[in-house]
Design an enzyme around this catalytic site. Structure first.
Site, PDB file in Angstrom:
ATOM      1  N   HIS A 125      28.631  47.071 -60.103  1.00 22.33           N
ATOM      2  CA  HIS A 125      29.283  46.590 -61.332  1.00 22.33           C
ATOM      3  C   HIS A 125      28.377  45.594 -62.038  1.00 22.33           C
ATOM      4  O   HIS A 125      27.829  44.704 -61.392  1.00 22.33           O
ATOM      5  CB  HIS A 125      30.570  45.839 -60.992  1.00 22.33           C
ATOM      6  CG  HIS A 125      31.665  46.682 -60.438  1.00 22.33           C
ATOM      7  ND1 HIS A 125      31.759  47.000 -59.103  1.00 22.33           N
ATOM      8  CD2 HIS A 125      32.726  47.261 -61.042  1.00 22.33           C
ATOM      9  CE1 HIS A 125      32.841  47.738 -58.912  1.00 22.33           C
ATOM     10  NE2 HIS A 125      33.441  47.917 -60.070  1.00 22.33           N
ATOM     11  N   ASN A 156      22.923  43.813 -54.528  1.00 21.46           N
ATOM     12  CA  ASN A 156      24.340  43.798 -54.881  1.00 21.46           C
ATOM     13  C   ASN A 156      25.191  42.954 -53.942  1.00 21.46           C
ATOM     14  O   ASN A 156      26.057  42.209 -54.380  1.00 21.46           O
ATOM     15  CB  ASN A 156      24.844  45.250 -54.881  1.00 21.46           C
ATOM     16  CG  ASN A 156      26.293  45.376 -55.276  1.00 21.46           C
ATOM     17  OD1 ASN A 156      26.794  44.598 -56.085  1.00 21.46           O
ATOM     18  ND2 ASN A 156      26.990  46.356 -54.701  1.00 21.46           N
ATOM     19  N   ASP A 256      14.101  32.262 -71.955  1.00 14.64           N
ATOM     20  CA  ASP A 256      12.898  32.705 -72.672  1.00 14.64           C
ATOM     21  C   ASP A 256      12.204  33.841 -71.921  1.00 14.64           C
ATOM     22  O   ASP A 256      11.778  34.839 -72.528  1.00 14.64           O
ATOM     23  CB  ASP A 256      11.905  31.540 -72.836  1.00 14.64           C
ATOM     24  CG  ASP A 256      12.259  30.647 -74.027  1.00 14.64           C
ATOM     25  OD1 ASP A 256      13.010  31.106 -74.910  1.00 14.64           O
ATOM     26  OD2 ASP A 256      11.768  29.503 -74.059  1.00 14.64           O
ATOM     27  N   GLN A 275      19.048  26.773 -79.008  1.00  9.76           N
ATOM     28  CA  GLN A 275      18.411  27.864 -78.247  1.00  9.76           C
ATOM     29  C   GLN A 275      17.023  27.449 -77.759  1.00  9.76           C
ATOM     30  O   GLN A 275      16.662  27.685 -76.607  1.00  9.76           O
ATOM     31  CB  GLN A 275      18.256  29.125 -79.110  1.00  9.76           C
ATOM     32  CG  GLN A 275      19.539  29.906 -79.337  1.00  9.76           C
ATOM     33  CD  GLN A 275      19.259  31.205 -80.085  1.00  9.76           C
ATOM     34  OE1 GLN A 275      18.491  32.049 -79.625  1.00  9.76           O
ATOM     35  NE2 GLN A 275      19.886  31.375 -81.229  1.00  9.76           N
ATOM     36  N   GLU A 279      16.878  27.605 -73.762  1.00  7.82           N
ATOM     37  CA  GLU A 279      16.250  28.853 -73.310  1.00  7.82           C
ATOM     38  C   GLU A 279      14.935  28.610 -72.585  1.00  7.82           C
ATOM     39  O   GLU A 279      14.444  29.468 -71.868  1.00  7.82           O
ATOM     40  CB  GLU A 279      16.051  29.809 -74.491  1.00  7.82           C
ATOM     41  CG  GLU A 279      17.382  30.297 -75.042  1.00  7.82           C
ATOM     42  CD  GLU A 279      17.258  31.305 -76.160  1.00  7.82           C
ATOM     43  OE1 GLU A 279      16.133  31.558 -76.631  1.00  7.82           O
ATOM     44  OE2 GLU A 279      18.307  31.850 -76.553  1.00  7.82           O
TER      45      GLU A 279
HETATM   46 MN    MN Z   1      28.514  44.122 -57.175  1.00  5.72          MN
HETATM   47 MN    MN Z   2      17.708  33.483 -78.016  1.00  6.99          MN
END
Ligand code: MN
Ligand code: MN
Length: 281
Positions: A125, A156, A256, A275, A279
């Site tokens: 998922h 996972n 970034d 940002q 970032e």
């Molecule tokens: Mn999962």
């Molecule tokens: Mn951005």
């Protein structure tokens, strides 16, 4: 008498100005309502400017109450999924069956749960099952195959799952999160070795899975509450066996770096000056 006439003119003038003012307020309210009607799961922006158009099958927007995602028809996996998380989303319903996404445009291949059977990769998922299990329609939405990618079990069930659990721990403490996660590159190492595709070529195996988490103090805050001191988490984890016992923190990176990796503009709705700071962390 003159004063009666002037009073009448002032009254009429006042009414006209009042009507104009009311309609301006009405317009502003309408605009803000339209903005709020937009999928709240996409608050931070649409990283790849995905649209629900047949002309962009590699970047096809699927918008649901539970999340928004960009689907890649040719890869059979999502490019990215974006969602809001707060304690209100959490429940305890049992996991439903994985199902093909029959909402895809006519003629597009619908990835089936069986395409993953025996592949050596988990049906991973992107927005986790446990983030959307308070009612059956939420649960079913995250078990659609358009939210699933071939994920190495050690990714996972290892550090990827640890970070998911950590996010739920944060929201149980009262935080609200905005999360964007996706796939990058081609070819992973599953239980049967390296693969670049599974499901008779219909499903691409990504080289890594990445995630960005923006942590807000409480539910209901908005874009203007995201500042240079807002906490963000960014990770990129190889889609490979052998990392099960690694900590999620081992895979920290910057937003970034993820923008460079994916070519997306992440957090595009956040003020550019903010940002620039968060970032680069
Ligand atoms: Mn999962
Ligand atoms: Mn951005």
């Amino acid at each position: 008498m003159a004063w009666v006439r002037w009073t009448r003119i002032w009254l009429i003038g006042g009414l006209i100005i009042g009507a104009i003012a009311l309609s301006l307020v009405g317009c502003a309210t309408l605009v803000s309502q339209i903005n709020r009607i937009g999928n709240p799961n996409l608050l931070l922006g649409n990283p790849s400017a995905a649209i629900a158009s047949l002309s962009t099958p590699e970047n096809y927007l699927i918008s649901r109450p539970q999340y928004a995602l960009s689907y890649n028809r040719d890869k059979g996996i999502p490019n990215w999924v974006s969602w809001q998380l707060n304690a209100n989303w959490l429940g305890s319903l049992p996991r439903p069956e994985f199902t093909a996404d029959t909402s895809l445009p006519k003629g597009w291949y619908q990835v089936s749960p069986n395409d993953y059977t025996g592949s050596g990769f988990d049906r991973g998922h992107v927005i986790p099952a446990a983030d959307r299990n308070r009612d059956p329609s939420d649960s079913q939405a995250v078990f659609l195959m358009t939210n699933i990618l071939p994920q190495a079990a050690d990714n996972n069930r290892g550090p990827w799952e640890q970070l998911e659990s950590y996010c739920r721990a944060l929201v149980k403490q009262g935080k609200e999160l905005y999360i964007i996660a996706g796939a990058a590159g081609t070819g992973g190492i599953g239980e049967k070795g390296r693969q670049s595709v599974i499901g008779r070529g219909k499903v691409a195996v990504p080289a890594s899975t990445w995630k960005v988490v923006v942590v807000l103090d409480r539910p209901g805050l908005g874009l203007t509450d995201i500042t240079a001191s807002t906490r963000v988490i960014a990770v990129n984890m190889p889609n490979q066996q052998g990392i099960k016992d690694r900590k999620w923190q081992d895979f920290k990176t910057s937003i970034d770096a993820l923008e460079k990796l994916t070519g997306y503009d992440l957090l595009s709705n956040v003020a550019p000056a903010v940002q620039t700071v968060i970032e680069a962390l």
